[in-house]
Write an enzyme that holds these catalytic residues in place. Structure first.
Site, PDB file in Angstrom:
ATOM      1  N   ASP A 205       0.815  -1.211   0.000  1.00 41.13           N
ATOM      2  CA  ASP A 205       0.000   0.000   0.000  1.00 41.13           C
ATOM      3  C   ASP A 205       0.849   1.263   0.000  1.00 41.13           C
ATOM      4  O   ASP A 205       0.401   2.322  -0.431  1.00 41.13           O
ATOM      5  CB  ASP A 205      -0.936  -0.002   1.212  1.00 41.13           C
ATOM      6  CG  ASP A 205      -1.857   1.207   1.229  1.00 41.13           C
ATOM      7  OD1 ASP A 205      -2.617   1.377   0.260  1.00 41.13           O
ATOM      8  OD2 ASP A 205      -1.831   1.972   2.202  1.00 41.13           O
ATOM      9  N   HIS A 286      -7.882   6.107   2.510  1.00 37.01           N
ATOM     10  CA  HIS A 286      -8.012   7.203   1.553  1.00 37.01           C
ATOM     11  C   HIS A 286      -6.750   7.420   0.726  1.00 37.01           C
ATOM     12  O   HIS A 286      -6.732   8.297  -0.144  1.00 37.01           O
ATOM     13  CB  HIS A 286      -8.348   8.500   2.294  1.00 37.01           C
ATOM     14  CG  HIS A 286      -9.620   8.415   3.078  1.00 37.01           C
ATOM     15  ND1 HIS A 286     -10.859   8.456   2.500  1.00 37.01           N
ATOM     16  CD2 HIS A 286      -9.829   8.254   4.414  1.00 37.01           C
ATOM     17  CE1 HIS A 286     -11.798   8.339   3.425  1.00 37.01           C
ATOM     18  NE2 HIS A 286     -11.189   8.220   4.601  1.00 37.01           N
ATOM     19  N   ARG A 287      -5.710   6.630   0.988  1.00 44.39           N
ATOM     20  CA  ARG A 287      -4.466   6.811   0.244  1.00 44.39           C
ATOM     21  C   ARG A 287      -4.691   6.649  -1.259  1.00 44.39           C
ATOM     22  O   ARG A 287      -4.120   7.365  -2.073  1.00 44.39           O
ATOM     23  CB  ARG A 287      -3.405   5.817   0.731  1.00 44.39           C
ATOM     24  CG  ARG A 287      -2.000   6.161   0.232  1.00 44.39           C
ATOM     25  CD  ARG A 287      -1.020   5.019   0.500  1.00 44.39           C
ATOM     26  NE  ARG A 287      -0.984   4.644   1.881  1.00 44.39           N
ATOM     27  CZ  ARG A 287      -0.179   5.194   2.785  1.00 44.39           C
ATOM     28  NH1 ARG A 287       0.624   6.165   2.434  1.00 44.39           N
ATOM     29  NH2 ARG A 287      -0.191   4.771   4.031  1.00 44.39           N
ATOM     30  N   SER A 288      -5.554   5.689  -1.630  1.00 44.90           N
ATOM     31  CA  SER A 288      -5.782   5.431  -3.055  1.00 44.90           C
ATOM     32  C   SER A 288      -6.368   6.652  -3.750  1.00 44.90           C
ATOM     33  O   SER A 288      -5.999   6.978  -4.887  1.00 44.90           O
ATOM     34  CB  SER A 288      -6.707   4.230  -3.237  1.00 44.90           C
ATOM     35  OG  SER A 288      -7.986   4.486  -2.664  1.00 44.90           O
TER      36      SER A 288
END
Length: 339
Positions: A205, A286-288
């Site tokens: 991730d 929310h990184r994506s």
């Protein structure tokens, strides 16, 4: 650490790589915006992974560095200066400037934490009362490219340190109650063969983008690969010269995209489109969404536009979501679908 430049070796030109468009695009996007947090390139051996990474630096604009400084300090930007250089800058010293190519710093699989982050010179601290850093690979990679081949075989703790530095843009060294930091902003590129083991999901991730590469299936393309490789091995300089014009065109295009990126805009409709893709695929956190926005803006800049489109979002999703989708046990990343 020596400041002597390595002897230049003719590399296989990036523009001469046959096919592997997703691989090449993922690397270019990370150069346009190093804030994408790097790219993980997964694939079998012999698919041009290492060739593409090493050739990438030849496409980048040259940079100004403070001559004699092992931390690659930017003489024009105090935020990108090592502590000792910043002190000289604050004192009004005219910093010596040298212009050179961007470096690709390779991380050995056997690298220790000290080799990666550096150490504090305790002898100098004790004798002279002055804290100094013995630079590591992160110092050498500042404002350049840090290349981790076989990243899945590296010690997990070393990978954690690298990813933390890539995310924060700072490397902190702590020894014996002494703490020193220096800027460490770099483009992080990892390659791996999935047959040799996977990365932990938490580490997956942390890479902004992920691309899966395979051998070419078209006979004509495979023949072209063999012809070009044979020509390069027969005479590397002559082969590179034949691709010099195309290389210069791409170098110019990348420089223009880097300059254009800060002006690229994305309206609320684009932000909702990004959020919907993450929700549809069940991506955690929310990184994506943040990475997709950055990648979409980089795609727009690369295409010569200052406004993000739905097509940019589609392209960004293909690179930013594959390694973040919840998968069943034994399900491979490369089988993920975005339709």
């Amino acid at each position: 650490m020596s400041n002597t430049e390595p002897v230049h070796k003719t590399l296989y030109p990036f523009v001469a790589i046959v096919g592997q468009e997703a691989l090449k695009k993922s690397l270019i996007l990370n150069v346009i915006n190093p804030g994408l947090s790097g790219v993980l390139i997964r694939g079998e051996k012999g698919t041009a992974k290492s060739t593409a990474v090493r050739a990438l630096a030849e496409l980048l604009p040259e940079i100004d560095v403070v001559d004699g400084d092992p931390f690659q300090s930017d003489p024009h930007d105090p935020r990108a200066m090592a502590p000792e250089v910043y002190a000289r800058y604050q004192a009004g010293e005219t910093l010596p400037v040298r212009r050179r190519k961007v470096r690709v710093v390779e991380l050995p699989v056997s690298a220790t934490e000290d080799r990666v982050i550096g150490t504090i010179n305790l002898e100098t601290a004790l004798k002279e009362g002055r804290r100094t850093i013995e630079p590591g690979l992160l110092a050498a990679a500042h404002r350049g490219i840090l290349y981790m081949d076989e990243v899945n075989l590296l010690d997990d703790h070393v990978v954690d340190v690298l990813l933390d530095s890539a995310a924060m843009g700072v490397n902190t060294i702590e020894r014996e109650g002494v703490s020193l930091s220096h800027p460490a902003r770099f483009t992080l590129i990892g390659t791996m063969n999935p047959e040799e083991g996977e990365l932990r999901p938490q580490l997956l991730d942390r890479f902004g983008l992920c691309v899966h590469v395979e051998g070419l299936n078209d006979p004509a393309q495979r023949v072209e690969v063999v012809k070009r490789r044979a020509a390069f091995e027969d005479d590397p300089e002559a082969f590179a010269a034949r691709w010099a014009d195309e290389t210069e065109k791409m170098r110019t295009a990348i420089a223009a995209a880097i300059a254009r990126y800060p002006r690229v805009q994305a309206d609320d409709a684009i932000l909702y489109a990004i959020a919907e893709r993450s929700l549809k695929l069940g991506v955690d956190g929310h990184r994506s969404d943040i990475i997709m926005l950055k990648a979409a803006k980089a795609l727009a800049a690369w295409e010569g536009r200052e406004q993000v489109t739905e097509q940019d979002v589609d392209g960004a999703a293909a690179l930013a979501l594959a390694h973040r989708i919840r998968r069943k046990p034994f399900e491979d990343i490369s089988g993920s679908s975005f339709s």
